[in-house]
Design a protein around this motif. Structure first.
Motif, mmCIF file in Angstrom:
data_model
loop_
_atom_site.group_PDB
_atom_site.id
_atom_site.type_symbol
_atom_site.label_atom_id
_atom_site.label_comp_id
_atom_site.label_asym_id
_atom_site.label_seq_id
_atom_site.Cartn_x
_atom_site.Cartn_y
_atom_site.Cartn_z
ATOM 1 N N UNK A 50 0.948 -1.290 0.172
ATOM 2 C CA UNK A 50 0.030 -0.170 0.012
ATOM 3 C C UNK A 50 0.766 1.289 0.141
ATOM 4 N N UNK A 51 1.677 1.529 1.045
ATOM 5 C CA UNK A 51 2.225 2.663 0.889
ATOM 6 C C UNK A 51 4.018 2.517 0.641
ATOM 7 N N UNK A 52 4.103 3.728 0.141
ATOM 8 C CA UNK A 52 5.701 3.754 -0.315
ATOM 9 C C UNK A 52 6.692 4.472 0.652
ATOM 10 N N UNK A 58 -9.855 -0.006 -4.230
ATOM 11 C CA UNK A 58 -10.747 -0.138 -3.189
ATOM 12 C C UNK A 58 -9.723 -0.523 -1.795
ATOM 13 N N UNK A 59 -8.795 -1.481 -2.193
ATOM 14 C CA UNK A 59 -8.186 -2.111 -1.058
ATOM 15 C C UNK A 59 -7.283 -0.963 -0.301
ATOM 16 N N UNK A 60 -6.536 -0.141 -1.273
ATOM 17 C CA UNK A 60 -5.889 1.188 -0.682
ATOM 18 C C UNK A 60 -6.675 2.304 0.109
ATOM 19 N N UNK A 113 -12.416 9.421 3.025
ATOM 20 C CA UNK A 113 -12.635 8.292 2.179
ATOM 21 C C UNK A 113 -14.055 7.372 2.543
ATOM 22 N N UNK A 114 -14.499 7.756 3.713
ATOM 23 C CA UNK A 114 -15.912 7.295 3.707
ATOM 24 C C UNK A 114 -16.853 7.967 2.988
ATOM 25 N N UNK A 148 -17.056 -2.982 -6.619
ATOM 26 C CA UNK A 148 -16.572 -1.910 -7.225
ATOM 27 C C UNK A 148 -15.044 -1.973 -6.755
ATOM 28 N N UNK A 149 -14.073 -2.118 -7.659
ATOM 29 C CA UNK A 149 -12.630 -2.435 -7.569
ATOM 30 C C UNK A 149 -11.635 -0.928 -7.330
#
Length: 602
Positions: A34-36, A82-84, A120-121, A131-132
């Protein structure tokens, strides 16, 4: 070949490096999910463990494109998985960077989105679980160090939102103050509207018990000069009543009660609770509100008492700033309203009209001809269609000879009472003119006509098509007129746009109810809803279902319909895939449809 990810990270770190209170730790080709990396925020330029205030996770995405980003473009949309989003929401949020560049790594442009939990909510709210990815607006990242530090500081403030499961509404009763952290600041001269879906800001509520909690709310912040408030009483004079007018004090004894834009009650408090009042009238606001203001004012001038919260109060004086007698003005305005009501125009649309003295004289003449059905004096010998200009709009009429010389009849062709009396004729090329039984009075109206004509009477447009004998032909013609209305709406703004979209929606609902090609008509309904920001979660689920069907179909125009459905979903990756199989004719066709405007403006 350029290392796009490395160049993207470099573009971000170059900007962060300008900020004396920020330190970046970002790795290219990072394997961390996820994060860099992250940005550390310090309270001092002398960075040390003791000055470390907090840490903001970041994600950097680089993309090479042959299209150069225009310098004046301040925002862009980019899909985020979505997962991010889910991880960032649950982890307290962070900053997502999108870096666009040419394939050789030049012309790098950095965009950002601060993805705090509450934002985000809002993004995920009501969306389907299937929805991806979500298309999110990104803003151009500034070059100025102080602005960069403000953005990162806001992201750090937003991480407090991840430490609470929500805000208890019962605590609002104990709330003493709010702290607002806004990236764009608060305007001291005019109201500042803060909407989390459009602005970057965080709000913390402070209660009487000493609690400080983040809250998910939108706000409008008013300067002190705007501190008027609703007066929770009814005030009437004669038969006219105003509910909850606004009151504003100049000092402890003097103030003003504003009924509308043009009507106000000034008051001065005296000894023994006495009250001197005077009412002032200056015609402003909508035509309907002007009529109400005049009726209230004239009742007061005739000596009718003011009734304030059920208690009669003598009026000290009534003054106006009108040029002319109020009674005469009242009669003229009443006639204007009768004409607008005949045209089926709502108050929002009427409010947006900017009428000159010449416009009003023209409208009063049309009231005589259209509402009263009287002939009017005219010096012209011409007959046929005549468009009366009214500001930037017009009223389309048919002019015929009157019963006596020097008089004309002016007919509103959209008047429902005229439908059985009018005939539509057409010709193709050099062919003979024939009666067009397949059409209505709306067919001769081109895009400019639809955009600018005031008297379309779109509230009755469906009946015009219902009266056509060829039902299937009527549905097809109505569908084309729906598209014409949508295209016309795209060329205007405000109330006029809403008026045309209302008409298009009404006509489209009729085609859906009685048409066979339901998906085509539904696409039109959905694109109207999309223009208004009203696509529901169920709408989007239905659109995805239809798209899967079209992707598996070999029917004619299946690819066109699939592309339209992808535009509605703002799924431009799928759209690009669909367009790859398009012929030149297919591309020309979809680009001629109003739905393409949704993609072109994205």
């Amino acid at each position: 070949m350029a290392n796009i990810e490395q160049l993207a990270v470099n573009a971000v770190t170059d900007l962060i490096g300008r900020c004396p209170k920020l330190s970046d730790y970002i790795a290219s080709n990072d394997r961390t999910p996820v994060t860099d990396g992250h940005i550390d925020v310090h309270s001092s330029e002398k960075k040390s463990n003791s000055t470390l205030v907090g840490r903001v996770p970041i994600q950097v995405k680089g993309r090479a494109t042959d299209k150069k980003i225009k310098q004046r473009r301040d925002s862009i949309k980019f899909p985020v998985n979505y997962e991010v989003l889910r991880f960032l929401r649950d982890d307290g949020g962070g900053i997502y960077f999108y870096v666009s560049m040419l394939p050789d790594g030049t012309k790098r442009t950095v965009f950002y989105a601060v993805l705090a939990p509450y934002k985000i909510d809002r993004i995920l709210n009501g969306k389907g679980l299937d929805q991806k990815s979500f298309s999110i607006p990104f803003k151009r990242f500034p070059q100025d160090a102080s602005k960069i530090q403000t953005i990162v500081g806001y992201a750090l403030e937003g991480r407090n939102q991840g430490k609470t499961s929500g805000f208890d509404g019962n605590l609002l009763e104990q709330m003493q103050s709010l702290t607002i952290y806004s990236v764009d600041g608060i305007n001291a001269d005019r109201p500042t509207v803060l909407n989390l879906e459009q602005n970057d800001f965080a709000v913390t509520a402070h209660t009487a018990g000493g609690l400080s909690l983040p809250v998910d709310i939108d706000l409008t912040v008013y300067p002190g000069s705007y501190a008027s408030q609703g007066l929770e009483v009814a005030i009437s004079c004669g038969e006219i009543e105003y509910l909850d007018p606004m009151i504003q004090f100049s000092d402890e004894n003097t103030g003003c009660i504003q009924f509308s834009k043009g009507l106000a009650l000034n008051f001065i408090g005296g000894a023994n609770h006495s009250l001197e009042t005077s009412i002032a009238l200056n015609l402003e606001g909508s035509v309907r509100s002007q009529l109400k203001d005049l009726d209230f004012f004239l009742a007061a001038r005739r000596g009718m008492p003011l009734v304030i919260d059920g208690v009669a109060q003598a009026l000290f004086s009534a003054t106006d700033e009108l040029k002319g007698q109020p009674e005469i003005l009242r009669d003229k305005i009443a006639r204007l309203m009768e004409l607008f009501d005949a045209f089926g125009l709502d108050d929002t649309y009427i409010d947006a009209l900017e009428l000159t003295a010449d416009d009003k004289r023209t409208l009063l003449t049309l009231h005589k001809a259209i509402v009263r059905g009287e002939e009017v004096e005219a010096t012209s010998d011409g007959i046929g269609r005549y468009d009366f200009p009214i500001g930037k709009f017009k009223i389309v009429t048919l002019v015929t000879n009157g019963s006596t010389e020097g008089h004309k009849r002016i007919i509103d062709p959209f008047d429902p009472g005229m439908r059985a009396k009018l005939r539509i004729y057409s010709s193709v090329g050099d062919s003979a003119v024939e009666e067009a039984e397949w059409g209505t009075v709306y067919e001769p109206m081109n895009g400019e006509d639809l955009a600018n004509t005031m008297n379309l009477r779109l509230n009755g447009i469906v009946r015009s098509y219902e009266m056509l004998e060829d039902r299937q032909g009527a549905i097809s013609t109505a569908n084309q007129k729906t598209l014409d209305l949508i295209a016309a709406a795209d060329s205007v703004e405000g109330a006029r746009r809403d008026y045309l979209l209302d008409g298009a929606n009404t006509l489209c609902e009729w085609t859906v109810a009685c048409g066979e090609d339901t998906l085509v008509y539904k696409i039109n309904l959905w694109q109207i809803a999309r223009r208004r920001g009203r696509l529901s979660a169920q709408d989007k689920r239905d659109i995805r279902t239809y798209r899967r069907t079209e992707q598996q179909s070999s029917a004619d125009n299946a690819k066109l319909r699939e592309a339209c459905l992808s535009i509605l979903l703002e799924d431009y990756e799928e759209l690009d895939l669909a367009l790859e199989s398009f012929t030149e004719a297919d591309l020309a066709q979809i680009r001629s449809w109003p739905i393409w405007t949704l993609f072109a403006l994205s």
